[in-house]
Every structure is written in structure tokens, then in C-alpha cells.
Design an enzyme around this catalytic site. Sequence first.
Site, PDB file in Angstrom:
ATOM      1  N   LYS A  19     -40.681  25.096 -24.116  1.00 50.98           N
ATOM      2  CA  LYS A  19     -42.115  24.359 -23.486  1.00 50.98           C
ATOM      3  C   LYS A  19     -43.196  25.012 -24.252  1.00 50.98           C
ATOM      4  CE  LYS A  19     -43.660  23.922 -19.023  1.00 50.98           C
ATOM      5  NZ  LYS A  19     -43.179  24.089 -17.325  1.00 50.98           N
ATOM      6  N   SER A  57     -42.163  20.271 -14.256  1.00 51.62           N
ATOM      7  CA  SER A  57     -43.252  19.949 -15.825  1.00 51.62           C
ATOM      8  C   SER A  57     -42.200  19.931 -17.219  1.00 51.62           C
ATOM      9  CB  SER A  57     -44.337  20.572 -16.122  1.00 51.62           C
ATOM     10  OG  SER A  57     -43.862  21.620 -15.815  1.00 51.62           O
ATOM     11  N   SER A  99     -40.284  23.594 -11.633  1.00 49.54           N
ATOM     12  CA  SER A  99     -40.402  22.732 -12.981  1.00 49.54           C
ATOM     13  C   SER A  99     -38.962  23.396 -14.121  1.00 49.54           C
ATOM     14  CB  SER A  99     -41.494  23.627 -13.121  1.00 49.54           C
ATOM     15  OG  SER A  99     -42.542  22.698 -12.941  1.00 49.54           O
TER      16      SER A  99
END
Lengths: 96, 464
Positions: free
Chosen positions: B62, B137, B161
Site C-alpha cells: 500500500k 482504504s 481498511s
Amino acid sequence: MKHIMDIRELEITAELAQIAFTPAELERLGREVTQMVSYFEKMKEVDTDGLEPTTHAFVKANRVRPDTVTPSTLADAALERAPELEDRFIVIPNVL
Amino acid sequence: MAKLEDSWRRFSEKSASYTAYAKAWEAKIGAFLSFNPQYKPTSTSSAPSGDSPVAGLPFGVKDNIAVVEFPLTCGSKMLEGLTSPYTATAVQKLIDAGARPVGKTNLDEFGMGSSTDNSALGKTNNPWDVTRVAGGSSGGSAACVAAGQVPFALGSDTGGSVRQPASFCGVYGLKPTYGTVSRFGLTAYASSLEVIGVLAKSVGLTRAVYDIIKGEDGNDQTSLKSEPGPARPVRKIGVLKNLTGLAPGVETIYRESLATLKKLGYTVVEVELPTLEYAVSAYYTIATAEASANLARFNGIRYGLRPEYAENPEDLIRKARTAGFGDEVKTRILLGSYVLRSGFQDQYYTKAQKVRTAIRRDFDRIFEEADVFLSPTFPTTAFAHGDTTMTSFQQKLADKFTVTANLTGQPGLSFPAGLADGLPVGLQVLAPVFEEGRLFEVADRFAEAVPPADCPGTSLDWSL
């Protein structure tokens, strides 16, 4: 529930957050801020008398480490990322 | 499981066809903000990695987690063009075990959102249906695993997330016990809540990656050694007595899965969680308060976006933040600054921390009645881009099943439980701190009965 909180309160908060807003933006984002703050009021319903606040998932004890010098090789690479550099100084506009 | 990893080990031999496969998917889903399968990581370990379960495997990271020389944008204009001068501890441990980061995945700006549509730098689609979001996210990390671009990826979980996008994309998503994985190299959003997590195609790989990345780290003062209790099999699964508000497809899969778990020999017990309806309030109070403090560091001085012209340092900071942050980030900073203002702190922030204690007590009681707690991960399946049926406020309310684990520090795993109208539905299992083993055990048994579906168009031979 008020549609939007006092715009002056939002202006003070924006100032503290160091972000500039146009009046239209502040009205738009302020609406959601107001909605969330009203929603937070719901927490009043919970009886928290006698409960300690949880600041971290785990706090066992204050953690300390030996006060010794450890070498780091990151400084130059970190400085290279600065938008404007003079020797090893980061340049910013007039301070005085 | 062994088969899955063996296929992936051919990655280095078949790199040309692998790259073609990954790029073909990338054109459809936009999972990565940067992709470089030729990246040569530097190991800090002299031990051979041959026996490691991740040796030779490519993985995604990420883009709020540092990998040296890769960009570190956090999906924000504020950090566009920045490359990281160092590597996060969790990533380094995987590199030392022989795995290879191949790219940085898209996310909601600074991890703030449930759709990845809040990224300022790219649009990510759900591989199951490209008109829909991948969740967020960690949407890019979930999408790239679901599409078979990588067998696993790292994400971060502040309020769900990792677990929510895993549910939307039909993969496994682990939010470990707070502190068991070092946050060194993770861009801070809400420090008391967040942890680096794992998204993977199988339970076995999720567990293997977690075992590698966990551990105390001198660079993160909140990191801890995992100390699980004596291993014993899971028998009782706690579920909510009154569970409402689920989309019909999610409700069906949830009921069917409870029946499956009973058939597998588990006892399902109904438990009460009276504080659940206050979890979202407490979570967003704490998360935005911490965010307003953590994001104060983005001021355009030492790195990141700098305005062309500024009168003085204060003007520079204000211009950089005004131009660099997107609407959702600005909204959360405003909210966090508001609840921390003098005079309001007791009413909001301190109250939220006390509610947090009340939620923890509820779970302490639940884990006396049951070994694990099970619920849907999210009340809906993946929604469409620009779907107006769920406003930004409603998306926040829907985080209610995931935020509790961040408030209590407990581990949670979202596992694929079936499809509703062709879209994946994930269920979330929670356990007491350090008891990740229970999560893997339940997910493993469930997968024997209901194997997770592969996203159409995915392949491991990369011949397209």
C-alpha cells in the site's frame, strides 16, 4: 439538528488546521463536519462514570531504551527530498 | 495452498509473461500507483531464504508504507513525486525472507475512505465488476490480490481498511493485534488505532506473511511481542443477537455461513454488544483527532508539495496544505481540530476514550462466553463508483463492524464466504488479543467446506 454549525466556529477551526477555504468550500465541508459532530453527541447516552479513558490499545508501562548514540545514514537522503536546498539548509521564504 | 505458492514461484522464470498478465489486468483495474517487477530489493539478512514460505513471491505494498526508491505518495497530491529514502520494517522482513515488492498500491488519500475513490492519483476498479469500487482504504492491495497480479499485499487498517476491501474483492484480509507488527515506515494517520495488515489469496499465506512481519521493533515504541495463550481448539462462535441493516445478499450469505459453521461442529451462541451503536462515534472522534495532529507534519517545508510563491513561512504552509489535501482529508482534519479545541476536549475526545474502555469491557465479557466473535465485515457488497445511495456519512456509519477491533486492539480477519449476485461477501471473525491463531483456524475450516471463489479472468499460468 442545525443544518450547519456557526460559520465562525468553522473559520476558527480552519485557522487552527492551517488550511484556507473559500466560503463555498467551508459551507460544503462544514455540513459534513456538523453532521459528524452531532452524531458524536450520541456518546452522551453511554454511562462512562468511573471508567478510565483508553489512550492506546495496550499501555503496559512507559518504554525506555538505553541512551546511546546509534548511527543513521538517512540524513542526506532525507535532505535531498527538500523542495529547495542550499548546502545542508532548507530554504523557505522570508521569516522576518 | 502449496500449489498456489509453487505456481507463484515460477514468477522469476516467466517474468515476461507475468508482466504481460499483470499489465493487462492493470489496464482494467488500476490497482497500482507504481509498478516495477524488475525492482531488486536489498536483503539485510545473510541467512538463505530458500525454506521461507514467501521465498520468490512478488507482493504489493500500500502506498502509505515505505519501500526505498519506490514512490511514497499516500494517494495525495501533497506527496506526489516523493520517493522513500528508507524501507518499512514489515517490508524489510519480507524482503529478508526472500519475497519481492513489485509495486505500490492505490488507496484513499492518507487511508481516509472506504472506496479508494478518495485517491488523488488514480482510480481503482473492483476486478469482479469494474464499474464498482474495490473498497478502501487498501483498495489497490485487495484488487491486485483478487486479480492475481500478486499472491499477497500489505495494507494498513485504521478502522477496517484491510478487512473491508478484502470483503469487497473476495480475498483474505488480516488486521493483526495492535502493536504486533511494527508501524515503522507506515505514514501515520491515527496512531493509537492502526496496524499494518495482510491481504492474501489463501489462509495459509495470510498466516505465513503475518508470522514473518510480526515482532518487536526498536524503531516503533508501541510494538510488542505476540504472547498468545496455550493453543486450544475453537468451539464457540459468538454472534450478535439482534443484527439488522444488512443488504439482502449479505444477510443470505451470513445466515448460510452460520449453518455451515454449525455443520462443521461449532456451537453458535448469541451475545450482546450494547456499545456497538456508539463505536462509530468513538472511532471517528479518536481517528480524526489523531489525524489532525499527525497530518500537521505535511507543511511543504521538508518534503512534498511546495507552492510557487509564498509571502512568509505561514503562508507557505497554508498554501501547501490547501493545494495538497483533498476534500475528505480536509473534512477529517477540520473535524479532528474541532474536537480537540480547548473547551471541547472533555465532551468529545476524552468521552470517546471512555466509550472505548466500555467497548473493550463488552468484548472482554463476550470472549468469556465465546472463543471468537463473528459478523459480516460490511453491511453491503462492493458499491458502484459514484453511487449516491451511500453518502460519505453513510459509508462511515457502515464501518460499525470493523472499527471495534481498532478501538480494542483485537485481531480481526475478513474471509470470503460466498457470492451475492456475482459479488464477493466477506465475514469477519474477531478474537482476543494475540489469538490470531483462532482466526486462521476458523477461516481454514470454513474454506474446506466453502472454498473461496476465484475472480473470473484470473490465472496463474500467465499465458492469458
